[in-house]
Motif scaffolding. Structure first.
Motif: not given
Lengths: 374, 369
Positions: B23, B47-48, B50-54, B58
């Motif tokens: 976190k 951060l990254f 959380e926003y760009l997840r795929n 992952e």
């Protein structure tokens, strides 16, 4: 590597460990005062080699760990003054103040730079005559001479934009305070090595004379530490309490005269200095004397100078005194980790908590994986 | 021997804390976020991701691997990107251009792919000497030729003086996976051997000394080198002795060093990795410089080394083959994978004790690559 590997030989260590075990099976508590020793103990896994009756208590000799929150806040207040270049040793960057650390202050815009020597800070001052360059001086008598030499140089070269925020501390008053602490139960001390290269071994005479505890001044290589433990246990078993010098290759009875002269030339004792966890200790801190006061950052900048209580949950004080083990602190390893330290013992790799967190938890590994079991 | 850590709920507590979700609590980016250690993991995962997840991102591997086309015509590709901000830009054994090619080639190679094409993006600071740019490009050209890749697309931006430092380079790369190899940091299994391809800490120590702040003089050079041909030989050897799938994981231990790489593998695979200090090759000069600087070579960056987690039956053969390759002369087995305690890297010290090798918490050396 020559002059290093000789002090790290596993086979000699194993023999020494056997000899220590053969001396006694009485439970003994020994304190290594110096953070450098704590680091060595964990880095090389020395506790694995000691018999179970010998317990090492990790003392207050990590300068980063004993600096109080208020002083860290003061350092940040200076660092955030417009026009200031604030210079410091690397491990002071992450020490948490009441709100943020110097690393955080740097990210928020303060010009904080890491240096390896106070002389580098002086160089920066000469290169930037239009900026105020402040050096964050920390440490025991080990680092005080280099700050003193830098101040002598600054005076000689007349560098008006260079000042020192002095937090140098002295080991002997701290040892006295520890020995006077009613809840302390120790059988002997592994004495500081680097500090003793400067002050010698004579200042520790009061420990055996007045308190009846043995001291062995030790080097930092793992065999040094192990041999010192052997010497200490031998003294205890033979009913002696003396100052012995295991680190005779660099530590002399009277210390380093030139280094001491430099210290006496520029510093004088403070009436009181606050130690994190240990409280206020008389004549335990150094400040610049009147002759060098023009280099005193505390006089040049307005520092808040507040006393800020340690976070309630943090038990750094008990841990520094060896009354509690790091893992007996409620926040150890949960809220307080090396990434988000609450207490200062978790910040520096020489701090007892960080040492346990980083290098510790080991016997568990040892038991399950290596067969090095107890 | 002493057992100071009797099993207590505390250690469970610490292990839970270590494994909990990253976190990001910081208000500002600090240099620690770029160090390759814990703070960077918090930034990437907190951060990254959380926003760009795929599903592909992952996995947090050094490259993405995917199929293009279908049926018999399908190709498995590896795709990666990396930016280079090293200072100084020229250093013993290399420069920012060589690093920009080798770093990306190696990230592709660690998937078992043959690197094919690179892109190169340049951010140049106003006032940067063209002569220096030529030197950088020359070494990019030579490094690309040696690695058998072509720079096929690029971009240039110039920014005002003071808003960047001389030259920053980004390279992306694409490579073709031609064997059924399946490499992942999640694939380490108990019993596997840990192979290291050579001496550690050369690059980071070189950069540190090249900055001239320490006034040390040594002959240490960066180990910057392309590793794809070493990887190809390892795949060949594994196929010869057993199957390519006997190689479970390959990583190049750059920022954060071997310690950080092994921690990533131990955490992702949920295993314990146990190494022996006296088996890890460290050059004498690096050892000396690190002693003086108070650094641990295990945490110092490498740019031409790899760590391999392999099935035990192929380990010896792989090491023997690696030693015939010029980038693997000092390859050796430095440890093995155990089941428990999970997520931990433990080291038997040369002194005979044991210690945990944790991930780096703070900043060690900024702008090392």
């Amino acid at each position: 590597m020559k002059y290093i590997d000789e002090y790290r030989q596993g086979d000699i260590a194993a023999r020494l460990a056997e000899q220590i075990a053969a001396l006694t099976d009485r439970p003994l508590k020994l304190m290594e005062v110096c953070g450098g020793h704590t680091h060595s103990i964990f880095k090389y896994g020395i506790e694995d080699l000691l018999p179970p009756n010998i317990e090492m208590i990790h003392g207050p000799g990590c300068p980063v760990c004993v600096i109080p929150l208020g002083r860290v806040d003061d350092s940040m207040s200076i660092a955030q003054t417009p026009g200031v270049i604030f210079t410091t040793f690397g491990d002071a960057m992450r020490v948490p103040g009441s709100k943020t650390s110097l690393l955080g202050a740097k990210a928020a815009g303060a010009d904080v730079r890491m240096v390896y020597s106070p002389l580098d800070a002086l160089k920066i001052a000469k290169k930037n005559p239009d900026r105020d360059v402040v050096f964050f001086a920390l440490g025991f008598e080990t680092t005080a001479p280099s700050t003193a030499m830098t101040l002598l140089q600054a005076a000689k070269d007349d560098v008006p934009n260079f000042t020192v925020f002095c937090n140098h501390i002295m080991i002997v008053p701290a040892l006295k305070a520890l020995l006077d602490s009613p809840d302390l139960k120790l059988d002997g001390f592994v004495g500081p090595g680097h500090v003793s290269t400067v002050i010698g071994t004579r200042p520790y005479d009061f420990v055996p004379n007045e308190y009846g505890k043995p001291v062995v001044v030790a080097g930092f290589e793992p065999l040094d530490v192990l041999q010192s433990v052997y010497m200490l246990v031998k003294q205890i078993v033979e009913g002696r309490a003396e100052i012995e010098n295991q680190y005779a290759r660099v530590v002399f009875r009277d210390g380093n005269r030139r280094a001491l002269e430099a210290i006496f030339e520029v510093f004088e004792p403070r009436e009181y200095f606050e130690w994190r966890g240990l409280g206020s200790i008389a004549h335990s801190g150094m400040k610049l004397n009147a002759k060098y006061s023009r280099f005193d950052a505390e006089l040049k900048f307005s520092v808040p100078g507040l006393r800020i209580a340690d976070p309630k949950a943090c038990q750094c004080g008990e841990i520094l005194k060896g009354v509690k083990k790091p893992w007996e602190c409620k926040v150890f390893g949960t809220a307080c980790t090396p990434e988000t330290p609450i207490g200062s013992c978790m910040v520096s790799s020489e701090g007892a908590c960080a040492a346990y967190y980083n290098f510790g938890r080991l016997s568990k590994v040892a038991e399950r994986s290596t067969g090095h079991t107890g | 021997m002493a057992t100071i850590f009797t099993p207590s709920p505390l250690f469970e507590r610490v292990e839970r804390a270590r494994r909990r979700k990253h976190k990001l609590r910081d208000e500002y980016i600090t240099l620690a976020h770029g160090s390759g250690g814990k703070a960077m993991h918090e930034l990437v995962e907190g951060l990254f991701l959380e926003y760009l997840r795929n599903p592909m991102l992952e996995l947090l591997e050094d490259q993405a691997v995917f199929d293009v086309g279908n049926g018999n015509g399908a190709a498995r590709l590896a795709f990666t990107t990396d930016s280079y901000v090293v200072t100084p830009i020229f250093f013993p054994g290399g420069d920012i251009g060589k690093l920009a090619v080798h770093g990306t080639v190696n990230d592709i190679a660690m998937s078992g792919a043959r690197p094919l094409y690179l892109s190169a993006g340049f951010i140049l600071e106003e006032g940067f000497p063209i002569a220096d740019l030529k030197r950088v490009l020359e070494s990019m050209r030579d490094a690309a030729a040696e690695a058998g890749v072509a720079v096929v697309t690029g971009d240039t931006k110039v920014v005002e003086k003071g808003t960047a430092d001389k030259i920053f380079i980004n390279t992306s790369g694409i490579g073709l996976i031609e064997t059924p190899v399946k490499l992942s940091a999640a694939n380490a299994r108990p019993g596997d051997k840990v192979i290291l391809s050579g001496t550690i800490g050369d690059h980071g120590t070189t950069i540190m000394i090249a900055r001239g702040e320490l006034e040390l003089e040594t002959e240490i050079e960066s180990d910057s080198a392309p590793l794809h041909s070493l990887v190809q030989e390892m795949l060949d050897e594994a196929a010869r002795v057993s199957t390519v799938e006997a190689i479970h994981c390959l990583r190049d231990p750059t920022r954060g060093g071997v310690a950080t790489t092994l921690n990533e593998i131990a955490l992702t695979s949920e295993v314990c990795i146990q190494i022996s200090e006296d088996r890890i090759p460290v050059r004498e000069e690096v050892h000396g410089a690190c002693e003086i600087l108070g650094l641990d070579p295990l945490y110092v960056a490498n740019e031409g080394k790899l760590v391999a987690i392999v099935a035990p039956e192929v380990a010896e053969a792989l090491v023997a083959r690696m030693r015939q390759h010029r980038h693997g002369l000092k390859a050796c087995i430095i440890g093995e994978v155990k089941e428990d305690p999970r997520g931990i890297v433990a080291m038997v010290t040369g002194f005979g004790g044991t210690r945990i090798v944790d991930m780096l918490a703070g900043e060690q050396l900024p702008r090392i690559c």
